[in-house]
Write a protein that holds these residues in place. Structure first.
Motif, PDB file in Angstrom:
ATOM      1  N   GLU A   6       0.737  -1.153  -0.185  1.00 36.57           N
ATOM      2  CA  GLU A   6      -0.124   0.132   0.003  1.00 36.57           C
ATOM      3  C   GLU A   6       0.838   1.178   0.173  1.00 36.57           C
ATOM      4  O   GLU A   6       1.908   1.330   0.777  1.00 36.57           O
ATOM      5  CB  GLU A   6      -0.832  -0.094   1.275  1.00 36.57           C
ATOM      6  CG  GLU A   6      -1.803  -1.161   1.524  1.00 36.57           C
ATOM      7  CD  GLU A   6      -3.025  -0.851   0.683  1.00 36.57           C
ATOM      8  OE1 GLU A   6      -3.489   0.294   0.029  1.00 36.57           O
ATOM      9  OE2 GLU A   6      -3.749  -1.830   0.410  1.00 36.57           O
ATOM     10  N   ASP A  40      -9.243   6.413   6.505  1.00 39.19           N
ATOM     11  CA  ASP A  40      -9.540   5.644   5.383  1.00 39.19           C
ATOM     12  C   ASP A  40      -9.634   6.370   4.047  1.00 39.19           C
ATOM     13  O   ASP A  40      -9.512   6.002   2.897  1.00 39.19           O
ATOM     14  CB  ASP A  40     -10.510   4.533   5.739  1.00 39.19           C
ATOM     15  CG  ASP A  40     -11.770   5.267   6.258  1.00 39.19           C
ATOM     16  OD1 ASP A  40     -11.651   6.445   6.782  1.00 39.19           O
ATOM     17  OD2 ASP A  40     -12.853   4.672   5.999  1.00 39.19           O
ATOM     18  N   GLN A  46      -6.500  10.294   2.203  1.00 34.62           N
ATOM     19  CA  GLN A  46      -5.593  10.594   0.862  1.00 34.62           C
ATOM     20  C   GLN A  46      -6.444  11.018  -0.073  1.00 34.62           C
ATOM     21  O   GLN A  46      -7.627  10.665  -0.597  1.00 34.62           O
ATOM     22  CB  GLN A  46      -4.886   9.306   0.300  1.00 34.62           C
ATOM     23  CG  GLN A  46      -3.696   8.679   1.482  1.00 34.62           C
ATOM     24  CD  GLN A  46      -2.778   7.541   0.897  1.00 34.62           C
ATOM     25  OE1 GLN A  46      -1.931   8.181   0.299  1.00 34.62           O
ATOM     26  NE2 GLN A  46      -2.918   6.411   0.636  1.00 34.62           N
ATOM     27  N   PRO A  78     -10.147   5.719  -2.588  1.00 29.58           N
ATOM     28  CA  PRO A  78     -10.332   5.397  -3.997  1.00 29.58           C
ATOM     29  C   PRO A  78     -11.384   6.453  -4.309  1.00 29.58           C
ATOM     30  O   PRO A  78     -12.190   6.826  -3.829  1.00 29.58           O
ATOM     31  CB  PRO A  78     -10.642   3.997  -3.653  1.00 29.58           C
ATOM     32  CG  PRO A  78     -11.045   3.777  -2.214  1.00 29.58           C
ATOM     33  CD  PRO A  78     -10.306   4.799  -1.541  1.00 29.58           C
ATOM     34  N   ASP A 127      -7.375   3.393  -7.344  1.00 24.31           N
ATOM     35  CA  ASP A 127      -7.647   2.731  -6.060  1.00 24.31           C
ATOM     36  C   ASP A 127      -6.745   3.601  -4.852  1.00 24.31           C
ATOM     37  O   ASP A 127      -6.171   4.697  -5.171  1.00 24.31           O
ATOM     38  CB  ASP A 127      -6.701   1.553  -6.080  1.00 24.31           C
ATOM     39  CG  ASP A 127      -5.122   1.385  -5.991  1.00 24.31           C
ATOM     40  OD1 ASP A 127      -4.744   2.182  -6.296  1.00 24.31           O
ATOM     41  OD2 ASP A 127      -4.932   0.174  -6.581  1.00 24.31           O
ATOM     42  N   ARG A 128      -6.654   3.277  -3.581  1.00 24.45           N
ATOM     43  CA  ARG A 128      -6.145   3.979  -2.749  1.00 24.45           C
ATOM     44  C   ARG A 128      -4.582   4.443  -2.714  1.00 24.45           C
ATOM     45  O   ARG A 128      -3.873   5.203  -2.455  1.00 24.45           O
ATOM     46  CB  ARG A 128      -5.972   2.905  -1.525  1.00 24.45           C
ATOM     47  CG  ARG A 128      -5.605   3.770  -0.069  1.00 24.45           C
ATOM     48  CD  ARG A 128      -6.291   3.060   1.033  1.00 24.45           C
ATOM     49  NE  ARG A 128      -5.911   1.595   1.142  1.00 24.45           N
ATOM     50  CZ  ARG A 128      -6.722   0.729   1.622  1.00 24.45           C
ATOM     51  NH1 ARG A 128      -7.885   1.150   2.216  1.00 24.45           N
ATOM     52  NH2 ARG A 128      -6.490  -0.374   1.452  1.00 24.45           N
TER      53      ARG A 128
END
Length: 843
Positions: free
Chosen positions: A155, A492, A495, A528, A600-601
């Motif tokens: 990650e 969560d 970002q 995301p 995505d993350r």
């Protein structure tokens, strides 16, 4: 087996660190020399051993000095700062290994070294930090480096988010705005964080991937050390040769780093080399020596312009969010260079006096990464490979972060994942890290059991899971612990996208492709994220089974002011290509295409295109393309052209910046990352020129807009005056006039050239339609006759069909039925191939 990742790595340009959660506390794992950080440095010796960290750094000085003997580039065997070329095709030649290494390969060796500091377990999952302004190729390269280092679940976490996580957990202030000022070894990030009762959210980010401690070292070399050598030794020929100059710069850079560190804590420092340290004789046969006293004033003259760039970026970030330094609750320092008293004074004078020094700038990112990692579940794939099925397998579900003082935890026994024999009745006792709270023995089974756990405020709470049979005998279980962060939330979704993600779309009004952000993937959107653009049009027919019939969709990353700019001035990710080979039926020109991009993350992307006419979807991975470092000639030519444009549009500020880039190019043309840095700076100035050209063209566009409106208004007046409006829907026309008037006022107020051109096209289109109707189709008659006369010079998809349609139109003209030409003209236009060289992209 760990339930959460729990490990975080700060993969830095000059120094790196690894941390893990131990008893709820993010703990730095010491290096083999018992330091918190390890230099991101690698040396390959003649025995082809790989030395990483302090050992490599200690030989770097000698390795670089040895290159002075021959002044031949490519003979070094020590590498550092390769993070600056991550995601590029640049490679590092190593003579001892008889091969070249990519930045990813070198970075993987740093990651392996960090992993070796953990002796009590194997690590398969990791959170690695990256600069917030890293581009997709750089993120992809970081992922690749981690895979080469043996990690299975990776990650990526933006460095300012990691720092804010670590700071926020221990901060007494749970509300307000924070500014993370992350000045690292090779990159700079500024992140605006909003804290609301402990829930953190990133509001905006900015930065510079080519601004950091490396630039400070280079400034000290170029403005203090090299001038001192040039004054005392005859080295003109070396300074005139870009490769030889780069070798000399590398050899004395060690002194610059030492000076920078010393002057963070002292008033002056004497740079003094020993005889033989620099094994090179000047043109008079004298061996080089450095002997110069550097004061804080000398240092300020050299480095304050570099610090000022970071401060200016920070000011702009605050300004566009309608904030001032006084609105900040804290300015958090991250990165070794932030120890500088010069920088701290500048920040207090220009931003805020609330400069917070409560966290260690060198370790806060690694600790924050570990805290973040404690909230991310290990992937199912890794769990299966690390599962010890002889132990009782548990499934544990809970919120990893909370601002509450208690949390519900869901326990379930996974007997199907267990090979051992276990009793029917199993009891779990959950004990907090400090021993001050335990759940007591609770019966658990294959159905979910909910436990309420009590948390200690403002820290990561670690819990041990003890499992017993009915007789009180202890049983081994996996996982046997878990952690919950108390006092902080929102990680969560913390970002955000550092850039707009968009495509190159053809705009008829501009007659060219422009950058269009994908709705939902604009800058500062949380990841995301999913973005969609509907109603794009194919610009040519795509035949089924035909591999040469192509739809190209170029994907770019652009900064906050990138919309409507020339796509090539933004950062190219890659081009999605769809061919007729995969389509089930003919897709005519002008067909709708709806595209969806999922991020995505870790900012990796997936792409899909839906064709409504065919009810068909194409799903593709967006492969990240490595960038090619620019050549010296390319940069020289592009800067020269930009200077000429800047003079034409009176962009004096841009001209000054371009002259600075020319000086930088002279100093750094022998360095790959130096040329990448100059290209990045050049792009920023070209974007300013793009806007300046639009401003320069505004007076003409404004006149064209007013002329189009007044001509249309005059046409309507004549129609009414001559009573020619019987067959026209004048109520609809007059409604359009009112809309145009309001639109024109808004466009002129904002000096919006793009919107003005679109409105001009709309007004002129309606003007032509009215004139065509009033003339009984005479305009359409002229259009058809044009296609007849120019038939052989035009390009056609089906020449025979086009000729047939034109002949039908000529017959209607002969019969006096010009009002019936429009349907034929539409078919003729559909058969045209536009000679714009780019017809396979979307419009």
């Amino acid at each position: 087996m760990r339930n959460k990742i729990d490990y975080g790595i700060d993969l830095g340009t000059t120094n790196s660190a690894i941390a893990r959660i131990e008893n709820g506390v993010p703990t730095i794992k010491k290096s083999d020399t018992l330091k918190d950080t390890v230099p991101s440095c690698i040396h390959f010796n003649k025995r082809q051993d790989i030395l990483v960290g302090d050992t490599a750094f200690n030989v770097m000085k000698n390795d670089n000095a040895r290159a002075l003997k021959t002044l031949e580039k490519g003979k070094t065997n020590t590498f550092i700062e390769f993070k600056r070329t991550m995601g590029t095709t640049h490679s590092y030649e190593c003579s001892n290994m008889s091969k070249s290494f990519s930045s990813e390969e070198l970075s993987s060796e740093i990651l392996k070294k960090l992993k070796s500091f953990v002796q009590d377990e194997n690590i398969s999952s990791i959170v690695i930090t990256v600069p917030a302004k890293f581009l997709n190729p750089q993120n992809e390269a970081t992922m690749q480096a981690a895979k080469l280092a043996g990690f299975k679940h990776i990650e990526l976490l933006q460095e300012p988010v990691a720092a804010a996580t670590a700071y926020g957990l221990g901060s007494n202030s749970k509300d307000g705005f924070w500014l993370v000022f992350d000045f690292g070894g090779g990159t700079f990030d500024a992140a605006l964080i909003k804290a609301d009762e402990g829930i953190l959210a990133v509001k905006d980010t900015d930065g510079d991937n080519w601004l950091g401690g490396k630039n400070l070292d280079e400034a000290i070399v170029d403005q203090i050390i090299i001038p001192n050598l040039a004054e005392n030794f005859a080295i003109e020929s070396v300074l005139e040769d870009s490769e030889q100059k780069e070798i000399l710069r590398n050899a004395v850079k060690f002194y610059a780093e030492e000076t920078k560190i010393q002057l963070s804590f002292k008033d002056s420092h004497n740079i003094l080399s020993q005889l033989g340290d620099l094994p090179f004789e000047d043109e008079n046969g004298n061996e080089l020596e450095v002997d110069v006293l550097v004061t804080q004033k000398d240092m300020e003259n050299a480095v304050s312009p570099i610090f000022q760039k970071a401060i200016d970026i920070t000011k702009e970030l605050l300004k566009r969010n309608n904030l001032k330094g006084a609105d900040l609750g804290a300015l958090i320092l991250v990165g070794g260079p932030t120890y500088s008293p010069i920088l701290r004074r500048m920040l207090k004078e220009q931003i805020t006096d609330k400069v917070d020094t409560s966290v260690d700038p060198m370790t806060v990112v690694a600790k924050g990464a570990a805290l973040f990692a404690s909230t991310i579940s290990v992937s199912d794939e890794v769990k299966e490979t690390t599962r010890d099925k002889t132990k009782l397998q548990l499934d544990i579900k809970y919120e990893a972060t909370t601002v509450e003082l208690d949390e519900m935890v869901n326990f379930k026994v996974l007997k199907e994942k267990t090979t051992g024999t276990f009793p029917e009745k199993i009891y779990a006792d959950v004990v907090r890290f400090d021993g001050a709270w335990s759940s007591g023995k609770k019966l658990i089974g294959e159905k979910a059991t909910i436990l309420d756990v009590l948390l200690v405020e403002g820290r990561s709470n670690s819990f041990e899971i003890n499992v017993y049979d009915e007789e009180g005998n202890k049983l081994e279980c996996q996982p046997h612990q878990f952690s919950i962060l108390q006092g902080i939330g929102g990680l969560d979704g913390m970002q955000v996208l550092p850039y707009h993600i968009g495509i190159a779309k053809f705009f008829n009004t501009e007659s060219k492709d422009l950058f269009l952000p994908v709705k939902g993937l604009e800058k500062s959107k949380k990841v995301p994220a999913t973005g969609v653009i509907n109603g794009l049009k194919t610009r040519s027919a795509i035949r089924p089974g035909m591999i040469n019939d192509i739809i190209r969709i170029p994907i770019y990353q652009g900064d906050y002011n990138a919309e409507g700019t020339n796509p090539v001035l933004n950062n190219f990710i890659n081009e999605v290509i769809i061919t007729g080979e995969s389509l089930p039926a003919l897709l005519p020109e002008g067909s709708d295409v709806d595209i969806t991009i999922k991020v995505d993350r870790s900012q990796l992307m997936k792409f899909s295109a839906y064709f409504p006419l065919l009810n068909h979807t194409e799903e593709l991975e967006i492969e990240i393309k490595q960038t090619e470092p620019p050549t010296e000639d390319l940069l020289t030519n592009e800067i020269s052209k930009a200077k000429h444009t800047a003079i034409n549009v009176n962009a004096n500020d841009v001209s000054e910046k371009l002259e600075e880039l020319e000086v930088q190019l002279e100093n750094e043309k022998g360095s790959a990352d130096g040329k990448m840095k100059i290209l990045d700076g050049l792009r920023k100035e070209l974007l300013k020129l793009d806007n300046a050209e639009k401003v320069a063209e505004w007076p003409k566009v404004e006149k064209d807009l007013k002329d189009a409106y007044f001509e249309f208004e005059e046409l309507i007046r004549k129609i009414k005056e001559n009573s020619d409006d019987e067959d026209l829907n004048m109520n609809k026309v007059e409604a359009h006039i009112k809309e145009y008037k309001v639109g024109i006022e808004h466009i002129i107020k904002n000096k919006d050239s793009k919107a003005a051109k679109e409105l001009i096209e709309e007004i002129e289109g309606l003007d032509r339609e009215l004139r065509n109707s009033l003339s009984g189709g005479l305009i359409d008659k002229g259009r058809l006759e044009y296609h007849d006369q120019e038939f052989s010079t035009l390009q056609w998809k089906d020449k025979n069909k086009a000729r047939q349609l034109i002949n039908q139109g000529l017959k209607l003209i002969q019969e006096g039925k010009t009002s019936q030409l429009r349907p034929l003209l539409h078919q003729i236009w559909d058969l045209r191939i536009d000679d714009d060289g780019d017809r396979d992209t979307l419009g």
